[in-house]
Write an enzyme that holds these catalytic residues in place. Structure first.
Site, PDB file in Angstrom:
ATOM      1  N   ASP A   1     -28.870 -44.038  -1.992  1.00 38.93           N
ATOM      2  CA  ASP A   1     -29.014 -45.257  -2.033  1.00 38.93           C
ATOM      3  C   ASP A   1     -29.548 -46.369  -3.037  1.00 38.93           C
ATOM      4  O   ASP A   1     -30.784 -45.932  -3.327  1.00 38.93           O
ATOM      5  CB  ASP A   1     -28.892 -46.388  -0.852  1.00 38.93           C
TER       6      ASP A   1
ATOM      7  N   ASN B   1     -26.269 -55.995 -10.287  1.00 37.32           N
ATOM      8  CA  ASN B   1     -24.989 -56.850 -10.793  1.00 37.32           C
ATOM      9  C   ASN B   1     -25.272 -58.369 -11.085  1.00 37.32           C
ATOM     10  O   ASN B   1     -24.326 -58.509 -11.950  1.00 37.32           O
ATOM     11  CB  ASN B   1     -24.540 -56.873 -10.250  1.00 37.32           C
TER      12      ASN B   1
ATOM     13  N   ASP C   1     -21.384 -51.061 -13.077  1.00 33.38           N
ATOM     14  CA  ASP C   1     -20.465 -49.630 -13.211  1.00 33.38           C
ATOM     15  C   ASP C   1     -21.581 -48.184 -14.512  1.00 33.38           C
ATOM     16  O   ASP C   1     -20.858 -47.627 -13.804  1.00 33.38           O
ATOM     17  CB  ASP C   1     -19.208 -50.466 -14.166  1.00 33.38           C
TER      18      ASP C   1
ATOM     19  N   GLU D   1     -22.869 -48.143  -3.545  1.00 30.28           N
ATOM     20  CA  GLU D   1     -23.709 -47.403  -4.533  1.00 30.28           C
ATOM     21  C   GLU D   1     -24.063 -46.886  -3.915  1.00 30.28           C
ATOM     22  O   GLU D   1     -25.366 -46.672  -3.630  1.00 30.28           O
ATOM     23  CB  GLU D   1     -24.313 -48.998  -4.581  1.00 30.28           C
TER      24      GLU D   1
END
Length: 318
Positions: free
Chosen positions: A177, A185, A194, A221
């Site tokens: 993770d 973000n 991305d 993610e």
């Protein structure tokens, strides 16, 4: 010349397909040179032992270990021997640590000196299978990262589990993770997020460049890495290298409370499959370890392996 035993023996030994002949009880009476060569190259039985083996017993042993292809092969051969069907064919995977391989087994009967025998051939169809898989692969890939998606991960985990159970080998699973990815973000925008996922996926893909390794995008993610025939020591080395590569990428994440760049938490679990365990248990354990790593501050690896009595033993915390 065509009627001589030596001539026919030379013909059979020149054929690339692996050929064996069994009697009605399944005992191997003859194998050609290609069969012997494949056995030697894959650490199977020595040359002189093949004609002492019962092929049906080999299929049954594989079936008892959880190999469905072993079950199908044994059932199909018995139907030909009993006369229920005239012939039988089965396509099956036979992967090694170095490459992916597929074969087609074909069984057909013949009579000699008023006795019934059965020819078993194994034809290598890897080239054709790889071409077919290249087309199917498109639906298994994650559209953003170009590595396998969750659906493919589930398939490969079960496939590798059965193989490790059959061969009595260890299997390791890492669930990964990215720490505080939401902050990345929020701070830099979704395009930056991305791009981060793509870079991480490519690093993981390079580390899993092995026929028994499978990497996938497990969730938003989250990533996963299946490592067949790999114990916890070797798997830890792979995970250490992966985290080091993530650090070297130095992808900014200024609002992360861990580091000002992207980091990862990993749950790593290893087990030797048995009839009393299953792939879901391995996945659940890796998930639990990942949760522990996040609870303990992230940017770390939590590791455990399963003991023979099916208890999970934490062997290291990093």
């Amino acid at each position: 010349m065509e009627e001589s035993a030596e001539f026919m023996h030379l013909v059979l030994n020149s054929i690339e397909e692996h050929i064996a002949v069994i009697d009605v009880s399944g005992v191997i009476c003859f194998v050609n040179q290609s069969w012997l060569n494949f056995g030697d190259e894959n650490q199977c039985l020595s040359n002189q032992n093949w004609t002492e083996m019962n092929y049906l017993n080999i299929c049954d042993q594989a079936s008892s270990a959880g190999d469905d292809f072993g079950h199908q092969a044994g059932a199909g051969i018995r139907k030909v021997i009993s006369g229920q069907i005239n012939s039988y064919s089965l396509e099956y995977p036979c992967h090694s640590d170095e490459e992916h391989r597929w074969f087609i087994m074909h069984v057909s009967p013949f009579e000699f000196n008023k006795a019934n025998y059965f020819v078993i051939t194994h034809q290598d169809v890897t080239e054709r299978k790889l071409a077919e898989l290249a087309v199917k692969e498109l639906v298994r890939l994650d559209g953003l990262t170009d590595i396998y998606n969750r659906r493919a991960f589930d398939e490969f985990l079960q496939q590798e589990w059965v193989l490790c159970l059959t061969l009595q080998q260890p299997i390791s699973l890492a669930v990964i993770d990215l720490d505080h990815f939401k902050q990345l973000n929020d701070s830099y925008g979704h395009l930056a997020g991305d791009d981060c996922l793509k870079q991480i996926a490519q690093r993981l893909k390079k580390l899993s460049d092995s026929p028994r390794f499978w990497c996938a995008r497990y969730g938003g993610e989250e990533f996963a890495l299946i490592m067949g025939n790999t114990d916890v020591v070797a798997a830890k080395q792979v995970c250490d290298e992966f985290t080091e590569q993530i650090h070297r990428l130095n992808i900014p994440n200024i609002d992360s409370p861990v580091k000002p760049y992207i980091t990862a938490s990993i749950g790593l679990a290893e087990v030797r499959p048995t009839d009393q365990s299953n792939a879901v248990n391995l996945l659940n354990q890796a998930d639990t370890l990942l949760y522990t790593a996040k609870e303990k501050g992230r940017n770390r690896i939590e590791i455990s392996c399963q003991t023979p009595d099916l208890e999970w033993n934490q062997v290291s915390v990093i």
